[in-house]
Design an enzyme around this catalytic site. Structure first.
Site, PDB file in Angstrom:
ATOM      1  CG  ASP A  13     -11.123  81.309  48.908  1.00  7.81           C
ATOM      2  OD1 ASP A  13     -11.254  80.693  49.977  1.00  7.81           O
ATOM      3  OD2 ASP A  13     -10.037  81.755  48.512  1.00  7.81           O
ATOM      4  CE  LYS A 111      -7.877  80.137  50.899  1.00 11.31           C
ATOM      5  NZ  LYS A 111      -7.709  81.471  50.318  1.00 11.31           N
ATOM      6  CB  CYS A 156      -7.846  79.778  46.436  1.00 12.38           C
ATOM      7  SG  CYS A 156      -7.063  81.300  47.046  1.00 12.38           S
TER       8      CYS A 156
HETATM    9  C1  VGL Z   1      -7.712  84.216  45.814  1.00 10.93           C
HETATM   10  C2  VGL Z   1      -6.319  85.863  45.078  1.00 10.93           C
HETATM   11  C3  VGL Z   1      -6.224  86.387  46.346  1.00 10.93           C
HETATM   12  C4  VGL Z   1      -8.541  83.009  45.473  1.00 10.93           C
HETATM   13  C5  VGL Z   1      -7.638  84.707  47.093  1.00 10.93           C
HETATM   14  O1  VGL Z   1      -9.479  82.700  46.215  1.00 10.93           O
HETATM   15  O2  VGL Z   1      -8.247  82.372  44.434  1.00 10.93           O
HETATM   16  N1  VGL Z   1      -7.042  84.788  44.822  1.00 10.93           N
HETATM   17  N2  VGL Z   1      -6.895  85.804  47.348  1.00 10.93           N
END
Ligand code: VGL
Ligand code: ZN
Length: 204
Positions: A13, A111, A156
């Site tokens: 991410d 995802k 994540c």
């Molecule tokens: C994430 C919160 C919501 C992350 C992704 O990448 O940690 N955190 N969506």
């Protein structure tokens, strides 16, 4: 770090919305990019994970009238933190940080694309049952060790590391190539849980 065919780097991410100026900015999120790039250069095999939500996703506070970002609610599968709208499919916020340099990444795994279920982990959605397919991919390709970096350490990255460990992989998290959100002590909790589980924490 290694170029072995048993090892793969999982970059979680590293997207604009998780960097300063983004919709769900992780403090110093963009500062990991050079460290992530250095890591990527050392691995023959790399996977990019991309948070990828439809508009009106169940994890967005805006989908729940009267709720605010960072509130916690109970959804059908359990507790869920509500987030600002972020990483909406096809938007600039969902794109990888422009400085991310891993052209040899072999897989981009998205995802969180099901409206009703969030997915922190790269392996299982937040119902803890629906697989993303990553475990099968890694197994079929013969990978035995994963190194995890990216955003956010306490969401994540944490869930991906724990699920990887649970799937029988040897897991290392490179802490200086990660940054956390830290909601109600979540960062310390994540670090402790990873240590107790046997996830190796590496500071380069
Ligand atoms: C994430 C919160 C919501 C992350 C992704 O990448 O940690 N955190 N969506
Ligand atoms: Zn998300």
């Amino acid at each position: 770090m290694t170029r072995s065919d048993r090892d793969i780097l999982i970059i979680v991410d590293v997207q604009n919305d998780f960097c300063p100026g983004g919709a769900l900015a992780v403090p110093e999120g963009d500062q990991i990019v050079p460290a992530v790039n250095r890591l990527a250069a050392k691995f023959a095999h790399v996977v990019l994970i991309q948070d990828w939500h439809p508009p009106s996703h169940a994890s967005f506070a805006s989908s729940h009238p009267g709720r605010q970002p960072f509130d916690t609610i109970d959804l059908s599968y359990g507790r869920q933190v509500l987030w600002p709208d972020h990483c909406v499919q096809g938007t600039a916020g969902a794109a990888f940080h422009p400085g991310l340099d891993a052209p040899h990444a072999e897989l981009v795994l998205r995802k969180g694309f099901r409206t009703e279920i969030d997915s922190y982990s790269a392996f299982f959605e937040n119902d803890r049952r629906t697989p993303t397919g990553l475990a099968g991919y890694l197994k079929e390709r013969g990978f035995e060790r994963i190194t995890v970096c990216g955003l956010a350490t306490d969401f994540c990255v944490f869930y991906s590391a724990m699920d990887g460990h649970q799937s029988g992989l040897e897991v290392t998290v490179v802490t200086d190539a990660c940054r956390g959100i830290d909601v109600d002590g979540s960062l310390q909790g994540a670090m402790r849980a990873m240590t107790e589980a046997g996830v190796a924490l590496l500071h380069q």
